[in-house]
Scaffold this motif. Structure first.
Motif, PDB file in Angstrom:
ATOM      1  N   ALA B 298     -11.775 -12.407   0.490  1.00  0.00           N
ATOM      2  CA  ALA B 298     -11.337 -13.062   1.726  1.00  0.00           C
ATOM      3  C   ALA B 298      -9.929 -12.602   2.103  1.00  0.00           C
ATOM      4  CB  ALA B 298     -11.375 -14.583   1.545  1.00  0.00           C
ATOM      5  N   ALA B 299      -9.063 -12.480   1.101  1.00  0.00           N
ATOM      6  CA  ALA B 299      -7.688 -12.036   1.370  1.00  0.00           C
ATOM      7  C   ALA B 299      -7.684 -10.594   1.875  1.00  0.00           C
ATOM      8  CB  ALA B 299      -6.839 -12.162   0.103  1.00  0.00           C
ATOM      9  N   MET B 300      -8.517  -9.763   1.282  1.00  0.00           N
ATOM     10  CA  MET B 300      -8.556  -8.350   1.677  1.00  0.00           C
ATOM     11  C   MET B 300      -8.966  -8.218   3.141  1.00  0.00           C
ATOM     12  SD  MET B 300      -7.792  -5.408   0.485  1.00  0.00           S
ATOM     13  CE  MET B 300      -7.656  -4.184   1.809  1.00  0.00           C
ATOM     14  N   ALA B 301      -9.897  -9.055   3.577  1.00  0.00           N
ATOM     15  CA  ALA B 301     -10.321  -9.017   4.987  1.00  0.00           C
ATOM     16  C   ALA B 301      -9.140  -9.361   5.905  1.00  0.00           C
ATOM     17  CB  ALA B 301     -11.470 -10.000   5.205  1.00  0.00           C
ATOM     18  N   LEU B 302      -8.316 -10.327   5.469  1.00  0.00           N
ATOM     19  CA  LEU B 302      -7.155 -10.716   6.283  1.00  0.00           C
ATOM     20  C   LEU B 302      -6.077  -9.633   6.260  1.00  0.00           C
ATOM     21  CD1 LEU B 302      -7.100 -14.469   5.237  1.00  0.00           C
ATOM     22  CD2 LEU B 302      -7.653 -13.574   7.515  1.00  0.00           C
ATOM     23  N   VAL B 303      -5.952  -8.942   5.128  1.00  0.00           N
ATOM     24  CA  VAL B 303      -5.009  -7.813   5.037  1.00  0.00           C
ATOM     25  C   VAL B 303      -5.408  -6.739   6.051  1.00  0.00           C
ATOM     26  CG1 VAL B 303      -4.369  -5.839   3.558  1.00  0.00           C
ATOM     27  CG2 VAL B 303      -4.243  -8.188   2.663  1.00  0.00           C
ATOM     28  N   GLU B 304      -6.694  -6.418   6.080  1.00  0.00           N
ATOM     29  CA  GLU B 304      -7.161  -5.370   7.001  1.00  0.00           C
ATOM     30  C   GLU B 304      -7.025  -5.820   8.460  1.00  0.00           C
ATOM     31  OE1 GLU B 304     -11.021  -4.439   5.431  1.00  0.00           O
ATOM     32  OE2 GLU B 304     -10.179  -3.022   3.973  1.00  0.00           O
ATOM     33  N   ALA B 305      -7.316  -7.089   8.714  1.00  0.00           N
ATOM     34  CA  ALA B 305      -7.188  -7.597  10.086  1.00  0.00           C
ATOM     35  C   ALA B 305      -5.749  -7.497  10.586  1.00  0.00           C
ATOM     36  CB  ALA B 305      -7.667  -9.046  10.142  1.00  0.00           C
ATOM     37  N   ALA B 306      -4.781  -7.549   9.640  1.00  0.00           N
ATOM     38  CA  ALA B 306      -3.368  -7.463  10.026  1.00  0.00           C
ATOM     39  C   ALA B 306      -2.871  -6.020  10.042  1.00  0.00           C
ATOM     40  CB  ALA B 306      -2.524  -8.301   9.061  1.00  0.00           C
ATOM     41  N   GLY B 307      -3.765  -5.070   9.843  1.00  0.00           N
ATOM     42  CA  GLY B 307      -3.358  -3.663   9.906  1.00  0.00           C
ATOM     43  C   GLY B 307      -3.000  -3.049   8.574  1.00  0.00           C
ATOM     44  N   GLY B 308      -3.331  -3.739   7.481  1.00  0.00           N
ATOM     45  CA  GLY B 308      -3.028  -3.203   6.152  1.00  0.00           C
ATOM     46  C   GLY B 308      -4.093  -2.235   5.682  1.00  0.00           C
ATOM     47  N   GLU B 309      -3.666  -1.313   4.823  1.00  0.00           N
ATOM     48  CA  GLU B 309      -4.611  -0.388   4.187  1.00  0.00           C
ATOM     49  C   GLU B 309      -4.454  -0.554   2.692  1.00  0.00           C
ATOM     50  OE1 GLU B 309      -3.985   3.681   5.339  1.00  0.00           O
ATOM     51  OE2 GLU B 309      -3.442   3.036   7.375  1.00  0.00           O
ATOM     52  N   GLY B 310      -5.584  -0.728   2.031  1.00  0.00           N
ATOM     53  CA  GLY B 310      -5.506  -0.896   0.585  1.00  0.00           C
ATOM     54  C   GLY B 310      -6.850  -1.317   0.073  1.00  0.00           C
ATOM     55  N   SER B 311      -6.853  -1.895  -1.121  1.00  0.00           N
ATOM     56  CA  SER B 311      -8.136  -2.290  -1.680  1.00  0.00           C
ATOM     57  C   SER B 311      -7.933  -3.258  -2.826  1.00  0.00           C
ATOM     58  CB  SER B 311      -8.899  -1.053  -2.168  1.00  0.00           C
ATOM     59  OG  SER B 311      -8.120  -0.369  -3.117  1.00  0.00           O
ATOM     60  N   VAL B 312      -9.026  -3.893  -3.194  1.00  0.00           N
ATOM     61  CA  VAL B 312      -9.056  -4.726  -4.381  1.00  0.00           C
ATOM     62  C   VAL B 312      -9.150  -3.783  -5.585  1.00  0.00           C
ATOM     63  CG1 VAL B 312     -10.341  -6.501  -5.619  1.00  0.00           C
ATOM     64  CG2 VAL B 312     -10.244  -6.557  -3.107  1.00  0.00           C
ATOM     65  N   ALA B 313      -8.261  -3.973  -6.544  1.00  0.00           N
ATOM     66  CA  ALA B 313      -8.253  -3.087  -7.724  1.00  0.00           C
ATOM     67  C   ALA B 313      -9.608  -3.133  -8.405  1.00  0.00           C
ATOM     68  CB  ALA B 313      -7.154  -3.526  -8.685  1.00  0.00           C
ATOM     69  N   LYS B 314     -10.135  -1.947  -8.697  1.00  0.00           N
ATOM     70  CA  LYS B 314     -11.509  -1.879  -9.212  1.00  0.00           C
ATOM     71  C   LYS B 314     -11.571  -2.052 -10.726  1.00  0.00           C
ATOM     72  CE  LYS B 314     -11.431   3.194  -9.324  1.00  0.00           C
ATOM     73  NZ  LYS B 314      -9.942   3.216  -9.214  1.00  0.00           N
ATOM     74  N   ASP B 315     -10.447  -1.911 -11.395  1.00  0.00           N
ATOM     75  CA  ASP B 315     -10.443  -2.070 -12.847  1.00  0.00           C
ATOM     76  C   ASP B 315      -9.056  -2.546 -13.298  1.00  0.00           C
ATOM     77  OD1 ASP B 315      -8.746   0.239 -12.960  1.00  0.00           O
ATOM     78  OD2 ASP B 315     -10.545   1.471 -12.735  1.00  0.00           O
ATOM     79  N   PRO B 316      -8.956  -3.008 -14.532  1.00  0.00           N
ATOM     80  CA  PRO B 316      -7.660  -3.536 -15.013  1.00  0.00           C
ATOM     81  C   PRO B 316      -6.537  -2.492 -14.988  1.00  0.00           C
ATOM     82  CG  PRO B 316      -9.443  -4.206 -16.475  1.00  0.00           C
ATOM     83  CD  PRO B 316     -10.035  -3.220 -15.512  1.00  0.00           C
ATOM     84  N   GLU B 317      -6.881  -1.212 -15.170  1.00  0.00           N
ATOM     85  CA  GLU B 317      -5.851  -0.170 -15.173  1.00  0.00           C
ATOM     86  C   GLU B 317      -5.220  -0.059 -13.777  1.00  0.00           C
ATOM     87  OE1 GLU B 317      -8.992   0.293 -16.494  1.00  0.00           O
ATOM     88  OE2 GLU B 317      -8.161  -0.152 -18.472  1.00  0.00           O
ATOM     89  N   THR B 318      -6.074  -0.078 -12.752  1.00  0.00           N
ATOM     90  CA  THR B 318      -5.547   0.001 -11.388  1.00  0.00           C
ATOM     91  C   THR B 318      -4.700  -1.234 -11.072  1.00  0.00           C
ATOM     92  OG1 THR B 318      -7.551   1.188 -10.767  1.00  0.00           O
ATOM     93  CG2 THR B 318      -6.188   0.355  -8.974  1.00  0.00           C
ATOM     94  N   ALA B 319      -5.177  -2.389 -11.513  1.00  0.00           N
ATOM     95  CA  ALA B 319      -4.402  -3.620 -11.291  1.00  0.00           C
ATOM     96  C   ALA B 319      -3.036  -3.503 -11.950  1.00  0.00           C
ATOM     97  CB  ALA B 319      -5.171  -4.823 -11.845  1.00  0.00           C
ATOM     98  N   ALA B 320      -3.016  -3.012 -13.177  1.00  0.00           N
ATOM     99  CA  ALA B 320      -1.741  -2.871 -13.893  1.00  0.00           C
ATOM    100  C   ALA B 320      -0.829  -1.879 -13.185  1.00  0.00           C
ATOM    101  CB  ALA B 320      -1.998  -2.432 -15.338  1.00  0.00           C
ATOM    102  N   ALA B 321      -1.413  -0.810 -12.632  1.00  0.00           N
ATOM    103  CA  ALA B 321      -0.604   0.184 -11.919  1.00  0.00           C
ATOM    104  C   ALA B 321       0.026  -0.427 -10.663  1.00  0.00           C
ATOM    105  CB  ALA B 321      -1.461   1.400 -11.562  1.00  0.00           C
ATOM    106  N   LEU B 322      -0.721  -1.274  -9.977  1.00  0.00           N
ATOM    107  CA  LEU B 322      -0.186  -1.924  -8.775  1.00  0.00           C
ATOM    108  C   LEU B 322       0.964  -2.868  -9.125  1.00  0.00           C
ATOM    109  CD1 LEU B 322      -3.563  -2.663  -6.960  1.00  0.00           C
ATOM    110  CD2 LEU B 322      -1.779  -1.077  -6.174  1.00  0.00           C
TER     111      LEU B 322
END
Lengths: 464, 464
Positions: B298-322
């Motif tokens: 739900a948050a990601m949809a609102l991020v995109e609606a506000a003009g953001g580019e990004g994504s939900v981290a697909k794995d713990p490594e990506t989350a840690a990198a963010l």
């Protein structure tokens, strides 16, 4: 001119000195009436009225008793001898609702349920949820740091107030706190005022921290247990599992019996609810938020593992019936006699021991003391019933009730708990406060009191 | 015997008066060093040491400066002229962990991360999450009412402390608060002490309110935006939707550029993260609890609606990198020059205006002021960089930085905000405190201070 004449000149028709009005403010919902005689009531209409009263009270060294709806349970807002009772219930406006910042600015006299109604169209709500919410005011909730059914998850009143406008004893109006959700400039005087029972200043406006209303369904469980220990064990297991229930309420065997009698008399709530006859305890549990159904299922498994029988409510009507069952406790007690609602809090692990202590005290004093408990935070309400067989004058508390109460308080303190979880000390618990706080904290507290109120005119004889 | 001799007799080898030790306590993590000269340091080992120091300090009217790890950002714990600095960092034990009641009893010197490590085997955690948690102490967190990344959802330090043992200015040891999660007996002196920056008493033990560690996964989103207004709009929409994010952090364009430079220099974090070159803002968002994946979607949809580019981290490594990307902000600033970390808080709706104000102040003063913001609660950290081109003596803050800081504080106050969201006033913000609080609250606060510390020996020259 004397004090009353000056007061009349300052506040005009807000001043009341008639017998009925003076009697009205000599009591509260504890059932106790003070033998003392207040001098006047001012039905304040504005912060200016409050300032005028306090300036004159300071000049004449007259006690001032702030009062909201008079729904307190500890005598904290009853008019003391020669006092002016400052009735704030007429200052009841919601001044602003800020959807973006999730805040509201309100006057102290707004009734908690009226605030809820005003906030609902904005999809906002204020978490404090005292059982008295239909009749108590936000100012009273602030004065006692009120809790209620939801506070194990959503916090007590302190966590939902960002700022206050307060009139000090000398009539000075100050702004404490702020409109932001964080801020550490200077002392947290807002927190200090919350729960101070009218002894430090008079709140004339509050900035409240709200929450967005959830669109997720609330899921409700009702379950009975063979005894209160099993119910407490279920509650402990649920908390230990990491579930944060919106509500987690236990009623003991005496409460189950009282409600069963109410139902048998045709005055109980209806609906698809468990029979309480002969049951040792009833547990009402609610989960909310996006994972509410999964959380309820997990909780139900723990209820069953602890020996509970019940189910997750299958529809909103059943859920409402279960909540109504819990809410029928006080009408059920009223059938047994006059009731003094007590309020102690112990570490959650001491809940079973405190239930035992209450049962023992009830038996020894020959008084019914049915218990309602907010199990999520260890807060018990032992309700001391004064049966018709114990004679007493209206508004007086019989000696046997004081004696039982004293044992309750001492049992709670001995278990690492407190005299009062959410109702306050007022007049009725004043004689035990030093047993909990100790001499040094009493002395420190009196110095803090003097920093706010050097002449001691604010709600004297209450708390300290 | 003089004061120092009596102190030596009382605390033995805990007393230190050597040059290196005295210099060590003249500074903190603000980068500022006091020109004043403390007289001694006592490395307290026990409450008895603290009591001994305060008794002697009272007898001799010597100032006492309580200090933890010295990681403050406002000069609140630097040794003032002729003072005894009471170093509590050696009192660092976790005295008890109560799984059933979800509480811990700790000494003030325990480092916040060390406490977390001690609690982890019990499946418990303590919510306060200051960025300094690897080096700051629980006592310091209490002294400043520390916040951090998680407090929009989990509250500030005040909400996670139930009781304190405090040594008063005259050496008296008092217990404030209690071990229960609710309780309203007497004034909330625990809350008053929290955030009082060592000016009311010295905390020697704290009873902390913990939470059960969740087994649900945390879900992380990283997104870039064309400008900081778009990121703020996304954060506002997410909050307005009712989502309570565990973390909701915004970095502005200047921060993105600084991190990009760090990455270009080969010193940045790696992993699958968005490129920040030329981006107007970066948003880091985390959801937790049973509904975390749905909330993140739900948050990601609102991020995109506000003009953001990004994504939900697909794995713990990506989350840690963010998360590492967000954490690399301070190393990135350090490449630009010396940094004064500022800390203001505004109503959430004023975040865009405050970002604009910071950019304007930065431009007019010719100073880089990259901003990190806890968007969930309107708390911004404008980081004033002192470029090598602005000469100044070590430990001194150049005039241009004071001037920019003053404008930052006034802008925040004008927007309905505060001087400090979570770092405290200390010495460095003292000259603006009255602009926020006003004369009457200053006078009231000084009376409260005097109620605790009539001789004014506790951390004089700080805050008030």
């Amino acid at each position: 001119m004397g004090f009353i004449d000056e007061l009349a000149a300052a506040v005009g028709p807000a001043l009341r000195t008639d017998r009925a009005e003076l009697d009205r403010v000599r009591t509260d919902r504890s059932g106790w009436t003070t033998p003392e005689e207040p001098a006047a009531v001012v039905r304040a209409r504005s912060a200016e009225d409050v300032q005028a009263v306090l300036r004159l009270a300071t000049a004449h060294r007259v006690p001032v008793v702030p009062r909201g709806a008079g729904t307190g349970l500890a005598g904290g807002a009853v008019g003391s001898a020669g006092s002016v009772v400052l009735d704030l219930s007429g200052m009841d406006r919601v001044l602003a609702v800020d959807e973006e910042n999730e805040t509201a600015v309100v006057q102290p006299g707004v009734v908690t349920d009226a605030l809820a109604a005003a906030l609902a169209p904005h999809r906002l709500w204020w978490p404090p949820d005292p059982a008295s919410r239909a009749i108590s005011t936000v100012g009273g909730n602030i004065a006692t740091n009120a809790g209620g059914l939801l506070c194990a998850k959503y916090g007590v009143t302190r966590e939902s107030v960002l700022g206050l406008q307060v009139v000090l004893a000398d009539g000075t109006l100050v702004r404490l706190g702020r409109g932001t959700v964080k801020g550490v400039t200077g002392f947290d005087l807002t927190a200090l005022l919350i729960g101070s029972e009218g002894t430090l200043g008079v709140v004339v406006e509050a900035t409240l921290k709200l929450r967005r209303t959830s669109t997720d369904p609330v899921v409700t469980i009702g379950a009975t247990f063979p005894d209160v220990h099993a119910a407490a064990a279920a509650a402990a297991a649920i908390t230990a599992s990491g579930l944060r229930c919106a509500a987690l309420e236990i009623m003991d065997a005496a409460t189950c019996a009282a409600i069963d009698a109410l139902v048998a008399a045709g005055e109980g709530p209806g609906g698809d609810v468990p029979a309480l006859a002969g049951r040792g305890a009833f547990l009402l549990l609610q989960t909310d938020g996006g994972a509410a159904p999964e959380e309820a299922a997990a909780a139900m498994a723990l209820v069953e593992a602890a020996g509970g029988e019940g189910s997750v409510a299958k529809d909103p009507e059943t859920a409402a019936a279960l909540v109504a069952l819990r809410r029928s406790a006080h009408p059920a007690y009223a059938k047994l006699g006059e009731v003094l609602i007590e309020d102690v809090c112990v570490p959650r692990s001491a809940l079973p021991a405190m239930f035992d202590a209450v049962a023992d005290i009830a038996e020894r004093h020959g008084l019914p003391i049915p218990v309602l408990a907010h199990a999520g935070d260890g807060n018990l309400h032992p309700n001391i019933v004064i049966p018709p067989s114990v004679p007493h004058a209206p508004g007086e508390i019989p000696e046997v009730v004081w004696a039982a109460g004293e044992e309750l308080f001492r049992a709670a303190i001995a278990l690492g708990g407190t005299l009062t979880g959410e109702h306050g000390v007022g007049v009725l618990k004043r004689r035990w406060i030093e047993e909990e706080l100790g001499e040094d904290v009493m002395a420190l507290s009196r110095r803090v009191k003097a920093a706010f109120d050097p002449l001691g005119i604010l709600n004297p004889g209450k708390v300290w």
